[in-house]
Scaffold this motif. Sequence first.
Motif, PDB file in Angstrom:
ATOM      1  N   MET A 235      -5.008 -38.783 -16.577  1.00  0.00           N
ATOM      2  CA  MET A 235      -5.953 -37.746 -16.973  1.00  0.00           C
ATOM      3  C   MET A 235      -6.631 -38.107 -18.295  1.00  0.00           C
ATOM      4  SD  MET A 235      -5.247 -33.613 -17.074  1.00  0.00           S
ATOM      5  CE  MET A 235      -3.928 -33.692 -18.290  1.00  0.00           C
ATOM      6  N   SER A 236      -5.859 -38.610 -19.260  1.00  0.00           N
ATOM      7  CA  SER A 236      -6.419 -38.937 -20.571  1.00  0.00           C
ATOM      8  C   SER A 236      -7.352 -40.138 -20.515  1.00  0.00           C
ATOM      9  CB  SER A 236      -5.299 -39.190 -21.580  1.00  0.00           C
ATOM     10  OG  SER A 236      -4.488 -40.282 -21.170  1.00  0.00           O
ATOM     11  N   LYS A 237      -7.127 -41.037 -19.558  1.00  0.00           N
ATOM     12  CA  LYS A 237      -8.000 -42.208 -19.404  1.00  0.00           C
ATOM     13  C   LYS A 237      -9.273 -41.852 -18.641  1.00  0.00           C
ATOM     14  CE  LYS A 237      -4.234 -45.604 -19.430  1.00  0.00           C
ATOM     15  NZ  LYS A 237      -3.436 -46.538 -18.588  1.00  0.00           N
ATOM     16  N   THR A 238      -9.139 -40.919 -17.706  1.00  0.00           N
ATOM     17  CA  THR A 238     -10.297 -40.541 -16.878  1.00  0.00           C
ATOM     18  C   THR A 238     -11.284 -39.682 -17.644  1.00  0.00           C
ATOM     19  OG1 THR A 238      -8.846 -40.575 -14.937  1.00  0.00           O
ATOM     20  CG2 THR A 238     -10.982 -39.502 -14.687  1.00  0.00           C
ATOM     21  N   TRP A 239     -10.767 -38.777 -18.487  1.00  0.00           N
ATOM     22  CA  TRP A 239     -11.627 -37.905 -19.284  1.00  0.00           C
ATOM     23  C   TRP A 239     -11.468 -38.255 -20.757  1.00  0.00           C
ATOM     24  CZ3 TRP A 239      -9.098 -36.300 -14.917  1.00  0.00           C
ATOM     25  CH2 TRP A 239      -9.906 -35.800 -13.884  1.00  0.00           C
TER      26      TRP A 239
END
Length: 623
Positions: free
Chosen positions: A453-457
């Motif tokens: 999630m932190s890499k995607t957004w």
Amino acid sequence: MWALRRASNPLKFRGLSVGTSRGFCAKSEIVSSYVEGKVVNVKSPQPVSQSPRFHHSTNVGSKFYLEKRGFASQAGAENSGSDDDLEDGFSELETPANANESTVNALAGNEDQLISEPELSDDDNDDIGEPSQNALELSDNETDSVVKSLPRKRPTTELFNAIVSAPDVSVQSVLDKWVAEGKDLDRLEISNAMINLRKRRMFGRALQLSEWFEANKPQEFVERDYASRLDLIAKVRGLHKAEVYIDKIPKSFKGEVIYRTLLANCVVDHNVKKAEEVFNKMRDLEFPITPFACNQLLLLYKRLDKKKIADVLLLMEKENVKPSLFTYKILIDTKGQSNDMTGMDQIVETMKAEGIEPDIRTQAIMARHYVSGGLKEKAEAILKEMEGGNLEEHRWACRFMLPLYGALGKADEVSRVWKFCEKSPRLDECMAAIEAWGRLKKIDEAEAVFELMSKTWKKLSSRHYSTLLKVYANHKMLSKGKDLIKRMGDSGCRIGPLTWDALVKLYVEAGEVEKADSILNKAVQQNKIKPMYSSFLIIMERYATKGDIHNAEKMFHRMRQAGYQARIRQFQTLIQAYIIAKAPCYGMRERLKADGIFPNKSLAAQLAQVDAFRRTAVSDLLD
């Protein structure tokens, strides 16, 4: 009137007299759970055409009755105590299934579509997804007119980004600079910025934006703009300031939507007396009784006074207000909370007979209660029905299915659904997966989802961090929780009530209740923002288990200072501290009476244990 009559079961409810000729509530099986299985015999002294009124009384000996003037009700009935957790939450269960329709309403200038409501079920262990903000109900005609008036131009987020990126500058300065630079600042741009601010719960800045808009473009202000402003004032400055603002609204714009906005905020604030006053004011002004207004009262009474739900249903019967899908959701959820699965199923059948099919959120409510009631096979059947045999076509159900499969202990199903979502993940699905893996005690998997999630957004909000933080709190992983909080700070993430709540729980579960108390106190002093009810309560409960009367009383007082009305659960927790400390509790009955709370069976038993003047066989001998 409704097929609900067919599920008839006589009930008796002391002190309530209402009419048999149209006694839907008297005969409905639905009402039985709200009046604890007793019989309601009804005879009405007033014509059906007259409208009941709600009266709040602090006299614990008062009774329900009907008279020519209207409807009066007993204050302080029993509260289950099981639904007091996510006080600052929002209901996602009435948001339109069609997200585009919601967007249309928002972009057409209806910023107030995000009027909030409490969640249907607030058990922190059983949440279905993350609470979201909710739309005001629009009639078909209103929605049609909104769609037709929607400008062709596509809104941008440039204004919103300008407001957010200037944390040390007032919104007014940002807007003045925007106009000075000759940039376009029409209703569409302002509305879009308002929606984005509300979504991020940046109500203070949203209020400044609304104030600037009213001051600089007053000719464009319409009733829903005033309602939006009213809603923001209630959220930021409280109900009293909101009422003062209503007096300033031009009479031509002071319609039903203004008062239902105030009513919704009274419900969010759990202020029974004020909510009933506003509801009666709407009747005095001869506004029609709408499903929205009745649903607000149902939400309020579901939390604080379930016995009054029957009163609202009777009122709807008398005024010929047809229950909406959300009405049925509230009743289904209330039955489920009472562990009355048979009654819950009957309401569902009645709803279907009325031509209303359960949507995914309704099915999720049912599945959750089946899980908590130990009916795992029924829960699994509902989940399969939600999936519909094709996840591609029912992608929206994934966010609900993941935590429910986690609660069922079905790791293989969680893995299957998550693998489908993982290909093109959505934020709500990631959060649901983190929660699901946390329930299954698979911390590594939960962390892996968070990293994805932190890499995607690029930038996550505190709500996203709090999902993993709750997992750490539930498993007493204090060091990992601290590291995550540090990571939040380094990322520039805004830390608010939701994060405080998770942080408080983290320390309490780790046995550091004093540290949790200190963190909450500092958060309040530094931010001047109202913490969540559960943040206070979990600390208070831990003090009570130690018999720490002083600190339990302190938390009770701080909750009142924060603006939370006293409820049965607070008193139960406080009295438990006296019981464990084996200390007499003077004046507690008077305190209950002052707050308009009528002791239920369990509270009455607690009061007997701490009564300094109670007579026992031993005391009689000594005398």
